[in-house]
Design a protein around this motif. Structure first.
Motif, PDB file in Angstrom:
ATOM      1  N   ASN A 196       0.828  -1.205   0.000  1.00 21.98           N
ATOM      2  CA  ASN A 196       0.000   0.000   0.000  1.00 21.98           C
ATOM      3  C   ASN A 196       0.862   1.254   0.000  1.00 21.98           C
ATOM      4  N   SER A 197       1.966   1.229   0.747  1.00 22.90           N
ATOM      5  CA  SER A 197       2.880   2.372   0.752  1.00 22.90           C
ATOM      6  C   SER A 197       3.464   2.603  -0.637  1.00 22.90           C
ATOM      7  N   ARG A 198       3.811   1.532  -1.322  1.00 22.73           N
ATOM      8  CA  ARG A 198       4.358   1.667  -2.677  1.00 22.73           C
ATOM      9  C   ARG A 198       3.299   2.223  -3.628  1.00 22.73           C
ATOM     10  N   ARG A 199       2.055   1.747  -3.468  1.00 19.11           N
ATOM     11  CA  ARG A 199       0.964   2.230  -4.313  1.00 19.11           C
ATOM     12  C   ARG A 199       0.710   3.725  -4.092  1.00 19.11           C
ATOM     13  N   GLN A 200       0.750   4.158  -2.846  1.00 21.66           N
ATOM     14  CA  GLN A 200       0.532   5.572  -2.542  1.00 21.66           C
ATOM     15  C   GLN A 200       1.657   6.445  -3.082  1.00 21.66           C
ATOM     16  N   ARG A 201       2.880   5.943  -2.981  1.00 24.57           N
ATOM     17  CA  ARG A 201       4.021   6.709  -3.531  1.00 24.57           C
ATOM     18  C   ARG A 201       3.866   6.884  -5.041  1.00 24.57           C
ATOM     19  N   TYR A 202       3.478   5.791  -5.699  1.00 15.87           N
ATOM     20  CA  TYR A 202       3.305   5.860  -7.160  1.00 15.87           C
ATOM     21  C   TYR A 202       2.176   6.818  -7.532  1.00 15.87           C
ATOM     22  N   ARG A 203       1.104   6.789  -6.733  1.00 12.53           N
ATOM     23  CA  ARG A 203      -0.061   7.617  -7.010  1.00 12.53           C
ATOM     24  C   ARG A 203       0.262   9.096  -6.941  1.00 12.53           C
ATOM     25  N   PHE A 204       1.073   9.488  -5.948  1.00 16.87           N
ATOM     26  CA  PHE A 204       1.379  10.904  -5.758  1.00 16.87           C
ATOM     27  C   PHE A 204       2.723  11.314  -6.357  1.00 16.87           C
ATOM     28  N   GLY A 205       3.348  10.413  -7.098  1.00 18.33           N
ATOM     29  CA  GLY A 205       4.578  10.757  -7.804  1.00 18.33           C
ATOM     30  C   GLY A 205       5.819  10.834  -6.935  1.00 18.33           C
ATOM     31  N   PHE A 206       5.806  10.176  -5.769  1.00 21.26           N
ATOM     32  CA  PHE A 206       6.982  10.164  -4.898  1.00 21.26           C
ATOM     33  C   PHE A 206       7.963   9.091  -5.371  1.00 21.26           C
ATOM     34  N   PRO A 207       9.253   9.239  -5.049  1.00 17.96           N
ATOM     35  CA  PRO A 207      10.242   8.224  -5.433  1.00 17.96           C
ATOM     36  C   PRO A 207       9.903   6.857  -4.835  1.00 17.96           C
ATOM     37  N   LEU A 208      10.060   5.813  -5.623  1.00 20.86           N
ATOM     38  CA  LEU A 208       9.762   4.458  -5.182  1.00 20.86           C
ATOM     39  C   LEU A 208      11.030   3.757  -4.694  1.00 20.86           C
ATOM     40  N   ARG A 209      10.877   2.924  -3.686  1.00 19.12           N
ATOM     41  CA  ARG A 209      11.985   2.082  -3.253  1.00 19.12           C
ATOM     42  C   ARG A 209      12.209   0.989  -4.292  1.00 19.12           C
ATOM     43  N   PRO A 210      13.450   0.509  -4.454  1.00 17.25           N
ATOM     44  CA  PRO A 210      13.695  -0.618  -5.364  1.00 17.25           C
ATOM     45  C   PRO A 210      12.875  -1.835  -4.934  1.00 17.25           C
ATOM     46  N   VAL A 211      12.496  -2.650  -5.904  1.00 19.20           N
ATOM     47  CA  VAL A 211      11.675  -3.827  -5.602  1.00 19.20           C
ATOM     48  C   VAL A 211      12.395  -4.751  -4.631  1.00 19.20           C
ATOM     49  N   TRP A 212      13.726  -4.904  -4.815  1.00 20.50           N
ATOM     50  CA  TRP A 212      14.474  -5.806  -3.921  1.00 20.50           C
ATOM     51  C   TRP A 212      14.443  -5.293  -2.475  1.00 20.50           C
ATOM     52  N   ALA A 213      14.384  -3.958  -2.313  1.00 18.49           N
ATOM     53  CA  ALA A 213      14.320  -3.395  -0.959  1.00 18.49           C
ATOM     54  C   ALA A 213      12.960  -3.696  -0.319  1.00 18.49           C
ATOM     55  N   GLU A 214      11.892  -3.624  -1.126  1.00 14.78           N
ATOM     56  CA  GLU A 214      10.567  -3.959  -0.611  1.00 14.78           C
ATOM     57  C   GLU A 214      10.509  -5.437  -0.199  1.00 14.78           C
TER      58      GLU A 214
END
Length: 417
Positions: A196-214
């Protein structure tokens, strides 16, 4: 390591505290001949930490707003005594012995009383402009004295059978099966929160963490939860209680004995639930944003239209309600309400919040850090008890740790400017 910390956005102070706690655990385990890191001691450690951890979550908000509450231990003792008298002397005469509503009424009365006491402190601080140090110091003395007057110094016991479940023990645990269910649900929640945190970041255009970090964060979080469940499920019921259980349920006693796991203790579940709710309040609600805004700059917060006085009243009322929850856990665990209940808990609660990264200068603090700080404090105390260290010296160690924590916080703030 720098790449890992940058990608996962982990709090270095929190990681440092976890590292310090692991060093403490390993050190005590070595010096106690392997007694510290046993399932039995770790299970007891979690139960002993619960009440202080609950109050530490509220102390974070108090300290963040540049206030202090020295009365939490006395409020715990007073509210615990009131709940004890209601269960042992008043309600049984009205409703009958072991009536199913006794514990509900006693707990509700304790929560209302704790919140009312906290609101009284907050009102004096906010509207009469008396420093919180003085108000809560007076509360420490007043409520400790009031505890004695409720029963003229008598210890009140026993508590309601259902109420006692909040204190842990063989009956106050959920067993192996439900512990694994809770653990798996917690793992699912961790993964859902990260997604959900990744989805919210993507929605508002914030930098995403690398997938491996998630994936790394999800894996580590789930591993910690499952290991904790495995540990508490490795602690069996005492043999006599297990034998009585087998006889009562017609279970044949095997040659090697009957292994019945304690599982997660109810007070630990209560503390974790309080931590989740308080984290939501402090990070997701407008009230939480107001609290940190006041701590960062009280004058600017008031000019921005925040009703700082009413926020202060609400913070102390919430602190009082959390003291009532801690009182219920402590009273249930002792199966009695005593006059000495909660003594020095204000020291451990403040120390837990400060060790957990809450700055006495205000504006900074986390709920998770405070709860981890409570675990560190209780680990120190538990380890010293196993080593046979006298109580006066234990207090010396706690005092030194508190001073060092504040000193380190001062250094950290100085470098971050």
């Amino acid at each position: 390591m720098k790449r890992l910390l940058r990608a996962t956005e982990l709090d270095t102070r929190l990681l440092g505290m976890i590292g310090a706690m692991l060093i403490i655990w390993i050190g005590f385990d070595i010096f106690t001949g392997g007694l510290f890191l046993t399932p039995r001691n770790l299970w007891n450690l979690s139960v002993q930490t619960a009440s202080v951890a609950v109050m530490a979550t509220g102390m974070v908000l108090v300290i963040v707003t540049r206030n202090i509450d020295l009365s939490v231990g006395s409020i715990l003792g007073f509210v615990g005594m009131i709940m004890g008298v209601l269960q042992a002397e008043i309600l049984p005469q009205i409703l009958g012995f072991e009536h199913p509503l006794i514990w509900v009424i006693a707990l509700a009365a304790g929560l209302l009383l704790g919140a009312a006491i906290g609101a009284l402190h907050g009102s004096i601080i906010a509207f009469l402009n008396v420093p919180s140090f003085i108000v809560t110091l007076g509360g420490l003395l007043v409520w400790r004295g009031a505890t004695w007057f409720v029963t003229s110094g008598r210890t009140v016991a026993p508590m309601d059978a259902t109420f006692r479940l909040m204190g842990g023990g063989t009956n106050g645990s959920i067993g192996a099966t439900w512990s694994w269910i809770v653990g798996l649900l917690a793992c699912a929640a961790i993964v859902a929160i990260i997604l959900n945190s990744r989805r919210q970041r993507y929605r508002f255009g914030f930098p995403l963490r690398p997938v491996w970090a998630e994936v790394f964060l999800s894996g580590v979080g789930c591993a910690i939860v499952l290991v904790a469940v495995w540990v508490v499920n490795s602690y069996p019921w005492p043999i006599n209680i297990a034998r009585n259980y087998a006889e009562a349920n017609g279970i044949a006693w095997p040659e090697g004995g009957l292994f019945i796991a304690h599982g997660i203790a109810v007070p630990v579940l209560v503390a974790l639930a309080v931590g989740i709710v308080m984290t939501f309040i402090s990070t997701r609600l407008r009230f939480g944003r107001y609290v940190f805004a006041i701590g960062g700059n009280p004058e600017a917060a008031e000019l921005a239209g925040i009703k700082t006085r009413w926020v202060t009243v609400k913070i102390f009322a919430l602190m009082g309600a959390l003291c009532a929850i801690a009182a219920a856990i402590s009273t249930a665990r002792l199966n009695a309400a005593t006059n000495a209940q909660g003594e020095l808990d204000e020291l451990y609660t403040i120390a837990a919040a400060v060790i957990g990264g809450t700055s006495l200068a205000g504006g900074t603090g986390t709920i998770a850090g405070a709860m981890l700080g409570a675990l560190v404090m209780q680990s120190l105390q538990s380890g010293m008890v196993l080593l046979g260290i006298d109580t006066p010296f234990q207090r010396i160690v706690v005092g030194i740790v508190l001073v060092v924590a504040v000193w380190l916080d001062t250094i950290y703030r100085g470098r971050s400017r």
